[in-house]
Design a protein around this motif. Sequence first.
Motif, mmCIF file in Angstrom:
data_model
loop_
_atom_site.group_PDB
_atom_site.id
_atom_site.type_symbol
_atom_site.label_atom_id
_atom_site.label_comp_id
_atom_site.label_asym_id
_atom_site.label_seq_id
_atom_site.Cartn_x
_atom_site.Cartn_y
_atom_site.Cartn_z
ATOM 1 N N VAL A 37 73.032 10.070 -1.818
ATOM 2 C CA VAL A 37 73.405 9.402 -0.586
ATOM 3 C C VAL A 37 73.329 10.468 0.514
ATOM 4 O O VAL A 37 73.693 11.617 0.284
ATOM 5 C CB VAL A 37 74.840 8.840 -0.702
ATOM 6 N N ALA A 38 72.851 10.084 1.697
ATOM 7 C CA ALA A 38 72.719 11.058 2.788
ATOM 8 C C ALA A 38 74.087 11.614 3.167
ATOM 9 O O ALA A 38 75.108 10.955 2.950
ATOM 10 C CB ALA A 38 72.066 10.398 3.997
ATOM 11 N N MET B 193 75.810 11.698 5.703
ATOM 12 C CA MET B 193 76.709 10.856 6.493
ATOM 13 C C MET B 193 76.989 9.509 5.830
ATOM 14 O O MET B 193 77.463 8.586 6.483
ATOM 15 C CB MET B 193 76.144 10.673 7.900
ATOM 16 N N ASP C 130 74.916 7.233 4.473
ATOM 17 C CA ASP C 130 73.840 6.252 4.489
ATOM 18 C C ASP C 130 72.644 6.955 5.119
ATOM 19 O O ASP C 130 72.854 7.808 5.993
ATOM 20 C CB ASP C 130 74.265 5.049 5.357
ATOM 21 N N PRO C 131 71.409 6.733 4.794
ATOM 22 C CA PRO C 131 70.867 5.861 3.738
ATOM 23 C C PRO C 131 70.969 6.483 2.339
ATOM 24 O O PRO C 131 71.666 7.471 2.168
ATOM 25 C CB PRO C 131 69.402 5.761 4.174
ATOM 26 N N ILE C 132 70.274 5.856 1.376
ATOM 27 C CA ILE C 132 70.254 6.412 0.024
ATOM 28 C C ILE C 132 68.839 6.852 -0.327
ATOM 29 O O ILE C 132 67.879 6.428 0.314
ATOM 30 C CB ILE C 132 70.751 5.393 -1.032
#
Lengths: 78, 680
Positions: A45-46, A48, A50-52
């Motif tokens: 997962v990034a 922050m 989101d995204p993945i």
Amino acid sequence: METTLNECRPGDKVVIVRVGGEGPVKRRLMDMGITRGAEILVRKVAPMGDPIEVNIRGYELTFRKADASNIMIQKLES
Amino acid sequence: MAFRFALVGNPNCGKTTMFNEVTGSTQHVGNWPGVTVEKKEGKARRFKEDIKVIDLPGIYSLSPYSLEEIISRNYILEERPDVVINIVDATNIERNLYLTTQLIELGIPVVVALNMMDALEARGDQIDIPRLEKQLGVPVIPTSANKAHGTKELIEQTLQVAQNAASGQLAESITLFEEKIEKSLEKLSELITPMLGQMYPPRFATVKLLEGDEIVTANIKMNHKLIEAIRATRDQLEQEYDNDMETIIADQRYQFISKVVSKSVKKKLSVGGLTVSDKMDKILTHRIFAIPLFLLIMYVVFTITFGFIGTFTIDYIDHLMNVALADTVTTLLHSAGAAEWLDSLIVGGIIAGLGSILVFVPQIMILFFFLAILEDSGYMSRAAFMMDRMFRKIGLSGKSFIPMIMGIGCSVPAIMATRTLENEKDRRLTIILTPFMSCGARLPVYALFAAAFFANAQSLVIFSLYLLGMVVAILSGILLRKTLFKGEAEAFVMELPPYRIPTFKGLMIHMWDRGKGFIKKAGTVIFAASVIIWFGQTFNFSLQMGDEVSGSIFGSVGTFISPFFAPLGFGDWRSSVALLTGFVAKEAVVATMGILNNLGEVGEGSVELMASLQTYFTPLKAYAFMTFTLLYMPCIAAFAAIKREMNSWKWTLFTVGYQTATAWIVSLIVYQGGKLLGLG
């Protein structure tokens, strides 16, 4: 257990049961190989949240959790 | 005989390398008519036949949703190249073959270049090429474009296919879909074929009509019976497969590919270890370290580009142009007895004007070089991955991040970097917002005013302006998304290519591809603009040359427009003229201020100029002036870049109009708000 891809955690191996949603985003995801029966390894997962990032068909793909919630999957192993 | 071959393939499949390898230096780059998608053409070298190679945009599919995909398929359908060379990344064969399954339906011979074979072999995988050829029904040539392996064989084989096709030999057809679907397609095809004429190949048209492709549907005249037949077939299949038609077709293509791959590709059993790429990624996108590392990388790139190396090249070229060249030309003109106005035009107008742009060329090249490293190594897409969350808040995606960060350096390359955005709406919005990032040329203006009026808090004031630019960009993004750019925010579906060590040749090509556009296009516009501005500064309205700028056309215009700035606190004619010349280059604001305060050419550190400014500026007025400088329309070079990338006068004028209006409103708020608070 059937669930949606956004519920998965990094390291999960899953198989796609069904791709929901509609329109260009869905078409784009399918063009990129997100189709029924394909295996996905959830990478991360990034920072922050989101995204993945997932590994599919031997390469790395990223998309948002909102779009991941349209992808029904079956967990293989953790 | 003349032949045309089109290169088609996914992004990151080595297509550009292949194109450069095949065409050498014969290529020329332009835009596709009406859109700013690059069109490259070149002649195949080392072949006596006349072979033209066309590089189509890197695409994943031939869907009707993305501009580049539509361009590619229209090119193939309308221009009908003799052969389509499909470049397939052997190390990522499954997804790459998806496009192949669409290309073979276009009714034009296809040759597959199975590229990156060296990387595949290094990994220990194997591909049974004769078997793959048989399953796909097209010739497959193994290549490693980066090592120039197999490219000669590829063109030879393609030439053979083209000659066979010219003599009427067709490739065998293969069965792609399940029998049920193939049968339905066959039946529909019988009804559709008579309606097609020359426009579409029957197989392609049938699949697209069944999928409901809007473009194809609109282009084919259909009778009621046919529309009904298509609907009935679609309904029946959708019910049987319990899904929509587009999904069924995509599913079928990948099922076909899985079958092909399972038979022809032998993967070395993975030992479960991490590749070097995986290990690097673990650190670079780490949950905690990723963002600090990212900031560090950006810091290093900017310090080098805008720090010592960049400054050195700027000073060097500045000296070359404005001292060495200008002096030589002046001497030459004098000895030739040229008129004073000619000297003034050539030295004061053209050399000074072009010089003000050319000084940035090495810096821009350095920046492009670093960005090429970040891009070719695969890091840039990770940065987009990390930043997407933030950018979604202003209705953009992580892909807009790169242009915005480059804007802190210079708006021109930043605007050009929006080319990586797929969606037209996103591109336009990003172009409008990018100049709000305070570029390097605005710094001298802040430095002057901050030193004159905020001696105790200079860095804080300058920093607040950079921040203000970002805040305005964010608020503008939200505002424009809710008005002009309404609708769904662009999705973020992006491939993260494996990390690769960039090749020097690749980096140079990449850098030059982008940089030369800046020199060429900006050069022509700036040449013309320099002449106009020289004219405005030198002549008065009765077309006489004067010594005082106050009497020139610019001086008069400055006086005329100064009431416009009065509510913002700087309604005197000198500020107005300075802002006008800031359109040539933002740092010109400082130089103009010097000239207009009768101090001649001074830098931002001039004590006399500061003293002079203190007589008619207050700190509040100075801040309002800096705010306006930050936000109003960017310099002429950026203007030219905006025009080039927007490809529309309407949008270009809207952009500069919006920026200037924003500058006015924000400065007004700063000045009037400040006065209300008793600061002024």
